[in-house]
Design a protein around this motif. Structure first.
Motif, PDB file in Angstrom:
ATOM      1  N   GLY A 182       0.733  -1.061  -0.183  1.00  0.00           N
ATOM      2  CA  GLY A 182      -0.525   0.203   0.119  1.00  0.00           C
ATOM      3  C   GLY A 182       0.766   1.210   0.218  1.00  0.00           C
ATOM      4  N   TYR A 183      -0.189   1.689   0.698  1.00  0.00           N
ATOM      5  CA  TYR A 183       0.705   4.069  -0.026  1.00  0.00           C
ATOM      6  C   TYR A 183      -0.119   4.498   0.997  1.00  0.00           C
ATOM      7  CZ  TYR A 183       1.509   8.031  -2.153  1.00  0.00           C
ATOM      8  OH  TYR A 183       1.459   9.596  -2.172  1.00  0.00           O
ATOM      9  N   ALA A 184       0.938   5.583   2.051  1.00  0.00           N
ATOM     10  CA  ALA A 184       0.891   6.279   3.341  1.00  0.00           C
ATOM     11  C   ALA A 184       0.939   6.895   3.143  1.00  0.00           C
ATOM     12  CB  ALA A 184       1.329   5.927   4.443  1.00  0.00           C
ATOM     13  N   GLY A 185       1.166   8.949   1.731  1.00  0.00           N
ATOM     14  CA  GLY A 185       1.063   9.521   1.627  1.00  0.00           C
ATOM     15  C   GLY A 185       2.844   9.859   0.819  1.00  0.00           C
ATOM     16  N   GLY A 186       3.132  10.593   0.698  1.00  0.00           N
ATOM     17  CA  GLY A 186       4.113  11.092   0.479  1.00  0.00           C
ATOM     18  C   GLY A 186       5.178   9.847  -0.803  1.00  0.00           C
ATOM     19  N   ALA A 187       6.689   9.876  -0.614  1.00  0.00           N
ATOM     20  CA  ALA A 187       6.917   8.536  -1.662  1.00  0.00           C
ATOM     21  C   ALA A 187       7.100   6.996  -0.183  1.00  0.00           C
ATOM     22  CB  ALA A 187       8.249   8.910  -1.572  1.00  0.00           C
ATOM     23  N   SER A 239     -10.752 -15.893  10.953  1.00  0.00           N
ATOM     24  CA  SER A 239     -11.799 -16.810  10.169  1.00  0.00           C
ATOM     25  C   SER A 239     -13.051 -15.719  10.369  1.00  0.00           C
ATOM     26  CB  SER A 239     -11.733 -17.913  10.316  1.00  0.00           C
ATOM     27  OG  SER A 239     -11.811 -18.172  11.782  1.00  0.00           O
ATOM     28  N   SER A 240     -12.748 -15.046  11.883  1.00  0.00           N
ATOM     29  CA  SER A 240     -14.325 -14.063  12.006  1.00  0.00           C
ATOM     30  C   SER A 240     -13.934 -12.811  11.732  1.00  0.00           C
ATOM     31  CB  SER A 240     -14.267 -14.124  13.376  1.00  0.00           C
ATOM     32  OG  SER A 240     -14.122 -15.162  14.460  1.00  0.00           O
ATOM     33  N   GLY A 241     -12.649 -12.384  10.912  1.00  0.00           N
ATOM     34  CA  GLY A 241     -12.914 -11.091  10.538  1.00  0.00           C
ATOM     35  C   GLY A 241     -12.090 -10.419  10.834  1.00  0.00           C
ATOM     36  N   VAL A 242     -11.522 -10.635  12.556  1.00  0.00           N
ATOM     37  CA  VAL A 242     -10.978 -10.071  12.724  1.00  0.00           C
ATOM     38  C   VAL A 242      -9.462  -9.468  12.323  1.00  0.00           C
ATOM     39  CG1 VAL A 242      -9.880  -9.189  14.929  1.00  0.00           C
ATOM     40  CG2 VAL A 242     -11.638  -9.951  14.656  1.00  0.00           C
ATOM     41  N   ILE A 243      -8.851  -8.193  12.174  1.00  0.00           N
ATOM     42  CA  ILE A 243      -7.713  -7.935  11.312  1.00  0.00           C
ATOM     43  C   ILE A 243      -6.753  -7.263  12.478  1.00  0.00           C
ATOM     44  CG2 ILE A 243      -6.280  -6.200  10.008  1.00  0.00           C
ATOM     45  CD1 ILE A 243      -9.349  -5.443   8.661  1.00  0.00           C
ATOM     46  N   ALA A 244      -5.612  -8.008  12.080  1.00  0.00           N
ATOM     47  CA  ALA A 244      -4.482  -8.316  13.063  1.00  0.00           C
ATOM     48  C   ALA A 244      -3.493  -6.965  12.884  1.00  0.00           C
ATOM     49  CB  ALA A 244      -3.821  -9.443  13.188  1.00  0.00           C
ATOM     50  N   ALA A 245      -2.767  -6.799  13.759  1.00  0.00           N
ATOM     51  CA  ALA A 245      -1.253  -5.791  14.020  1.00  0.00           C
ATOM     52  C   ALA A 245      -0.524  -5.700  12.877  1.00  0.00           C
ATOM     53  CB  ALA A 245      -1.679  -5.510  15.251  1.00  0.00           C
ATOM     54  N   ASP A 246      -0.346  -4.758  12.231  1.00  0.00           N
ATOM     55  CA  ASP A 246       0.986  -4.452  11.211  1.00  0.00           C
ATOM     56  C   ASP A 246       2.149  -5.665  11.340  1.00  0.00           C
ATOM     57  OD1 ASP A 246      -0.657  -2.560  10.297  1.00  0.00           O
ATOM     58  OD2 ASP A 246       1.186  -1.205  11.362  1.00  0.00           O
ATOM     59  N   VAL A 247       2.240  -6.203  10.176  1.00  0.00           N
ATOM     60  CA  VAL A 247       3.328  -7.090  10.389  1.00  0.00           C
ATOM     61  C   VAL A 247       4.218  -6.793   9.113  1.00  0.00           C
ATOM     62  CG1 VAL A 247       4.781  -9.619   9.732  1.00  0.00           C
ATOM     63  CG2 VAL A 247       2.509  -9.446  10.805  1.00  0.00           C
ATOM     64  N   GLY A 249      -9.597   1.782  13.216  1.00  0.00           N
ATOM     65  CA  GLY A 249      -8.233   1.346  14.013  1.00  0.00           C
ATOM     66  C   GLY A 249      -7.416   0.586  13.724  1.00  0.00           C
ATOM     67  N   VAL A 250      -7.466  -0.479  12.748  1.00  0.00           N
ATOM     68  CA  VAL A 250      -7.129  -1.753  12.737  1.00  0.00           C
ATOM     69  C   VAL A 250      -6.139  -1.132  11.135  1.00  0.00           C
ATOM     70  CG1 VAL A 250      -7.401  -3.620  11.255  1.00  0.00           C
ATOM     71  CG2 VAL A 250      -9.417  -2.070  12.095  1.00  0.00           C
ATOM     72  N   GLY A 251      -5.273  -1.444  12.288  1.00  0.00           N
ATOM     73  CA  GLY A 251      -3.483  -1.390  11.485  1.00  0.00           C
ATOM     74  C   GLY A 251      -3.167  -0.224  11.001  1.00  0.00           C
ATOM     75  N   THR A 252      -2.117   0.277  10.125  1.00  0.00           N
ATOM     76  CA  THR A 252      -1.885   1.812  10.061  1.00  0.00           C
ATOM     77  C   THR A 252      -2.470   1.783   8.380  1.00  0.00           C
ATOM     78  OG1 THR A 252       0.436   0.761  10.326  1.00  0.00           O
ATOM     79  CG2 THR A 252       0.150   2.667   8.364  1.00  0.00           C
ATOM     80  N   ALA A 253      -3.299   2.787   8.565  1.00  0.00           N
ATOM     81  CA  ALA A 253      -4.052   3.654   7.621  1.00  0.00           C
ATOM     82  C   ALA A 253      -3.023   3.775   5.857  1.00  0.00           C
ATOM     83  CB  ALA A 253      -4.488   5.061   8.163  1.00  0.00           C
ATOM     84  N   ARG A 254      -3.874   3.491   5.575  1.00  0.00           N
ATOM     85  CA  ARG A 254      -3.095   4.150   3.625  1.00  0.00           C
ATOM     86  C   ARG A 254      -3.867   2.969   3.038  1.00  0.00           C
ATOM     87  NH1 ARG A 254      -2.331  -1.260   6.354  1.00  0.00           N
ATOM     88  NH2 ARG A 254      -1.872  -3.359   5.153  1.00  0.00           N
ATOM     89  N   GLU A 255      -3.857   3.229   1.443  1.00  0.00           N
ATOM     90  CA  GLU A 255      -4.668   2.929   0.713  1.00  0.00           C
ATOM     91  C   GLU A 255      -4.022   2.203  -0.401  1.00  0.00           C
ATOM     92  OE1 GLU A 255      -5.416   6.623  -1.686  1.00  0.00           O
ATOM     93  OE2 GLU A 255      -4.424   7.741  -0.216  1.00  0.00           O
TER      94      GLU A 255
END
Length: 419
Positions: free
Chosen positions: A142-147, A158-166, A402-408
């Motif tokens: 993904g991309y978090a702005g700038g470069a 399997s319940s749809g819970v997103i874990a912390a960043d790796v 609030g799930v991990g680093t915001a990015r696109e």
């Protein structure tokens, strides 16, 4: 009990279940021996031990006894029938009568002294249940702005819970494509690492992303979808190029010239073994074209007129054999609409107002029949870390943040068949 007990409308009294036809059902038998009586039914539980069943020493024509494998364990611990001096199917009681098939049920009728006890039915009830699906997913890059292109990943349980960043998984890049393959693994490939790239990264069925594999097809920014049950295809980004992925994760050389050249489209499986790519941008305009993919990976010519034209959307499978496209940009405006895809590949009309309007998000299946759309961005406030779960009936839920680093400009895929 259908097909075994002809009158099976039951009531209960004191642990004994009475049948409308006069047959009464007894408490579950767990002992290693039991003596049974006519006009009664018995659930025989052989989980801990085999069981010898002694029939009545005297009987009249028409007497009935039913025996049922309560825990589907007769295949491990069988029942043995002692006919107690009476005949069993014309043979005297010196013969050993065993029933040793899981799920079996025996309806015994006494026919008279010549033949004795006869199984009026001896059937096995099919056990077609399967464990709840436990598919997981992974968002990555993904991309978090700038470069600030990213190599991080976030696992989805399997319940749809997103874990912390790796962090630190492969070459940093954005706008890659990702899809499941092989039934329980995933692949991330192509994308923009400062310039277009053709690297790929496999994800094993434990969710571990592997190191880069280089040099696969034309460098570009395509999207991807499963087909054929265990294979996948990347499509778009430049021209009508596609690249098939084998069931072992090998990316094939380019197949060119299929459909309108466009980027920022989305793809998803449907019908269990086929795929569809739709929408996207080309020549400065949003598109609403679609291209179906057969169960052999052949991408078809364009079909037009499917909902609101847009790009930067995402797609995921749900309900086992259907899919959904959602979000994106149309005419410079961010949208929150969705379009469901039937198991025949037909895209339905727009449904609007589902969650925060944004583009360049990602989506994947989880739990075998549900999906999650997450991350993405728009002008205000920029990148998001929110998610929207989709039910197995195609309903997208409200935002969860609030799930991990915001990015696109990231991508996602399902993997695994275990919890």
């Amino acid at each position: 009990m259908s097909g075994i007990v002809q009158n099976n409308i039951f009531g209960s009294s004191g642990g004994v279940v009475e049948a409308a036809g006069g047959l009464s059902w007894q408490s579950v038998v767990t002992a290693s021996t039991v003596t049974v009586s006519a006009a009664k039914g018995y659930f025989i539980n052989t989980t801990s031990n085999a069981c010898t069943i002694t029939l009545p020493s005297s009987a009249e024509a028409g007497d009935q006894i039913i025996l049922v494998d309560y825990a589907r364990t007769w295949g491990t611990n069988a029942i043995t029938i002692d006919s107690n001096g009476l005949k069993f199917q014309g043979e005297d009681d010196s013969y050993i009568v065993d029933y040793d098939t899981a799920g079996q049920a025996v309806n015994l009728i006494y026919s008279g002294s010549t033949v004795g006890w006869t199984p009026a039915s001896d059937m096995v009830s099919a056990f077609n249940h399967t464990a709840p699906p436990t598919q997981r997913g992974i968002f990555a890059q993904g991309y978090a702005g700038g470069a600030n292109r990213l190599s991080m990943s976030n696992l989805v349980n399997s319940s749809g819970v997103i874990a912390a960043d790796v962090t630190g998984v492969g070459t940093v890049r954005m706008n890659a494509g990702a899809t499941s393959y092989g039934g329980d693994k995933a692949i991330f490939a192509f994308g923009d690492s400062g310039s277009a790239t053709n690297i790929s990264n496999l994800v094993n069925n434990s969710g571990v992303m592997q190191s880069d594999t280089t040099g696969v097809g034309t460098a570009r920014q395509p999207k991807a979808a499963e087909y054929g049950g265990d294979k996948a295809v990347f499509y778009g980004g430049t021209g009508g190029i596609s690249n098939k992925v084998s069931s072992s994760g090998v990316v094939a050389t380019d197949t060119s010239g299929v459909g309108t050249a466009r980027s920022y489209l989305a793809g998803v499986r449907y019908g269990g073994d086929k795929a569809i790519f739709a929408y996207g941008g080309g020549n400065g305009a949003e598109l609403n074209v679609k291209n179906l993919v057969s169960n052999t990976g052949v991408v078809s010519a364009d079909a037009t007129g499917v909902g609101t034209a847009r790009y930067g959307l995402s797609a995921a499978a749900y309900g086992g054999d259907k899919g959904a496209f959602a979000y994106g940009t149309n005419g410079g405006s961010y949208v929150s609409l969705k379009n469901l895809v039937g198991n025949n590949g037909v895209i339905a009309a727009d449904v609007s107002g589902v969650g925060t309007a944004r583009n360049n998000l990602a989506a994947c299946s989880y739990g075998g029949d549900k999906a999650v759309f997450a991350y993405g961005g728009n002008n205000t406030p920029g990148a998001y870390n929110l998610k929207n779960l989709m039910s197995n009936s195609g309903v997208i839920a409200a935002d969860v943040s609030g799930v991990g680093t915001a990015r696109e400009a990231l991508c996602a895929a399902g993997y695994s068949t275990s919890a």
